[in-house]
Scaffold this active site. Structure first.
Site, PDB file in Angstrom:
ATOM      1  N   GLY A  22      -6.788  -6.932   0.301  1.00 40.93           N
ATOM      2  CA  GLY A  22      -6.750  -7.625   1.584  1.00 40.93           C
ATOM      3  C   GLY A  22      -5.901  -8.874   1.513  1.00 40.93           C
ATOM      4  N   ARG A  43       0.826  -1.214   0.000  1.00 42.53           N
ATOM      5  CA  ARG A  43       0.000   0.000   0.000  1.00 42.53           C
ATOM      6  C   ARG A  43       0.859   1.262   0.000  1.00 42.53           C
ATOM      7  NH1 ARG A  43      -5.137  -1.135   4.071  1.00 42.53           N
ATOM      8  NH2 ARG A  43      -6.539  -1.911   2.444  1.00 42.53           N
ATOM      9  N   LYS A  64     -16.087 -16.033   5.113  1.00 42.54           N
ATOM     10  CA  LYS A  64     -17.488 -15.737   5.367  1.00 42.54           C
ATOM     11  C   LYS A  64     -18.307 -15.484   4.110  1.00 42.54           C
ATOM     12  CE  LYS A  64     -17.566 -14.079  10.031  1.00 42.54           C
ATOM     13  NZ  LYS A  64     -18.000 -12.961  10.864  1.00 42.54           N
ATOM     14  N   GLY A 111     -12.177  -4.278   1.896  1.00 46.73           N
ATOM     15  CA  GLY A 111     -13.590  -3.902   1.991  1.00 46.73           C
ATOM     16  C   GLY A 111     -14.002  -2.902   0.918  1.00 46.73           C
TER      17      GLY A 111
HETATM   18  C1  3PG Z   1      -8.735  -1.565   5.369  1.00 44.30           C
HETATM   19  O1  3PG Z   1      -7.645  -2.122   5.410  1.00 44.30           O
HETATM   20  O2  3PG Z   1      -9.814  -2.175   5.291  1.00 44.30           O
HETATM   21  C2  3PG Z   1      -8.751  -0.057   5.364  1.00 44.30           C
HETATM   22  O3  3PG Z   1      -7.468   0.447   5.616  1.00 44.30           O
HETATM   23  C3  3PG Z   1      -9.754   0.476   6.350  1.00 44.30           C
HETATM   24  O4  3PG Z   1      -9.448   0.049   7.653  1.00 44.30           O
HETATM   25  P1  3PG Z   1     -10.621  -0.362   8.649  1.00 44.30           P
HETATM   26  O5  3PG Z   1     -11.187  -1.658   8.106  1.00 44.30           O
HETATM   27  O6  3PG Z   1      -9.967  -0.543   9.992  1.00 44.30           O
HETATM   28  O7  3PG Z   1     -11.653   0.721   8.640  1.00 44.30           O
HETATM   29 MG    MG Z   2     -11.533  -2.923   6.458  1.00 38.55          MG
END
Ligand code: 3PG
Ligand code: MG
Length: 402
Positions: free
Chosen positions: A358, A39, A210, A381
């Site tokens: 992710g 990132r 999930k 997300g």
């Molecule tokens: C993530 O990795 O999902 C983003 O950086 C947002 O972080 P958060 O899920 O803690 O809001």
């Molecule tokens: Mg997140």
């Protein structure tokens, strides 16, 4: 309407630009060292572009969830190690502005900045006002800069984070411009292209734990793909929902309920593994490959060899592949085969290959295939939410192009 990007910000010589980045990177649990800097690397083109244009940069990000951390964990969530990594990758010194997020120390550090300088604010979530879209907090941050850039794709779905919404709103109130950075622009362009006109045949691959978290995403994907291959832990949710014994695999009732409405697609669009690797819960070294019911005491840990071959062939035949979620417990080398072979097949494809962020991005990177994909999203997300068609408050704040 198209959003302003860096080139729409006008002459940046001598200007201070506030850049919201997503440096929420995985950290080593013991040492707090940055475990994966993807990132940070992804934000460098924007930072360099601004510095080359004669600006100075005030970068800001959250890191982890300090509001839920123990005092020791919290100590590891300061931005010091991230600032050091950022500095190393950028090839320019980066100072943390101060030990507080906003206040006199930050104001003084920013006042002393010269063109080409970069400072990083302390972890935004150290100030509880960050996650409440607090107007006063936002105004204090906004007052530091002449312009605002959102290059934090991974956080774009967070509607309550001041740095994403209230801060650009405060800049607007002060008549200052707001743009998206190069990373956000690229993520939006690729995901929009993927969803509006994907080249057929389109293959979706879903894994991870999930179903319930991803139900909206799966439903949208089903309208776009020719086939959706299932792997990872959600395999056993589907099996259990179909009445197959999953042995010692833990599958919650709410997961089974979430999978229920999707069962009608199994055998047509949705493809379940034909075999899986199972391991004895109290002795993970005892493994076997099974088809059908999972023996008592065993749990599913990876897709099996027949499934791997079938999924690889499907990847080879597809013109577009969208992958989200590991296909097995890939952190354990013995159960990483499914994830690794699918990543490898995607990397060898001449079609369009997109990896949702992710864990999936971490897996692609861990096995060395990330650079061979068309795109690896920096959003976890945020990737799911954008594909689902959610409208982000953060992007609504960015000025439209004239
Ligand atoms: C993530 O990795 O999902 C983003 O950086 C947002 O972080 P958060 O899920 O803690 O809001
Ligand atoms: Mg997140």
């Amino acid at each position: 309407m198209a959003k302003k990007t860096l080139d729409d910000l006008g002459d940046l010589k001598g200007k201070k630009v506030l850049v919201r980045v997503d440096f929420n990177v995985p950290l080593d649990k013991k040492t707090g060292a940055v475990k994966n800097d993807r990132r940070i690397r992804a934000a460098l083109p924007t930072i360099k572009h601004l510095l080359d244009a004669g600006a100075s940069v005030i970068a800001m990000s959250h890191l982890g969830r300090p509001e839920k951390a123990t005092p020791e964990e919290r100590a590891n969530l300061t931005m010091d190690k991230v600032a050091a990594k950022f500095s190393e990758l950028l090839g320019t010194p980066v100072k943390k502005a101060a030990s507080e997020v906003v206040g006199a120390g930050v104001t003084a550090a920013v006042a002393a900045m010269k063109p080409g300088d970069v400072v990083l604010l302390e972890n935004l979530r150290f100030d509880p006002r960050e996650q409440k879209n607090d107007a006063e907090f936002a105004a204090a941050i906004a007052s530091l800069a002449d312009a605002y850039v959102n290059d934090a794709f991974g956080t774009c779905h967070n509607d309550k984070d001041a740095s994403m919404v209230a801060v650009p709103a405060a800049l607007k109130a002060a008549g200052k411009p707001r743009a998206v950075g190069l990373l956000v622009a690229k993520e939006l362009e690729i995901i929009e292209g993927l969803m509006s006109a994907p080249k057929a045949p389109v293959l979706g691959i879903m894994g991870g734990a999930k179903v319930s978290d991803k139900i909206a995403f799966i439903n949208v994907l089903l309208t776009k793909v020719d086939q959706l291959l299932i792997g990872g832990k959600m395999t056993y949710t589907f099996l259990k929902a179909r009445g197959v014994d999953v042995g010692a695999t833990r599958v919650g009732d709410e997961e089974v309920a979430a999978a229920g409405p999707l069962l009608k697609h199994v055998g047509t669009k949705i493809v379940l593994p034909v075999d899986y690797v199972v391991a004895k819960s109290d002795d993970l070294l005892q493994t076997q490959v099974c088809e059908g019911p999972i023996p008592a005491g065993f749990e599913g840990v990876d897709i099996g060899p027949k499934t791997i071959e079938a999924y690889k062939a499907a990847v080879k035949d597809a013109a577009t592949v969208i992958w989200n979620g590991p296909l097995g417990w890939f952190e354990q080398a013995a159960f990483a085969r499914g994830t690794q072979y699918i990543a490898e097949a995607m990397s060898a494809s001449s079609g369009v290959t997109v990896v949702g962020g992710g864990e999936t991005a971490e897996a692609a990177e861990q096995f060395g295939y990330a650079d061979k994909m068309t795109h690896v999203s920096t959003g976890g997300g945020a990737f799911l939410a954008y594909v689902e068609g959610k409208k982000f408050q953060s992007l609504a704040q960015i000025d439209d192009r004239a």
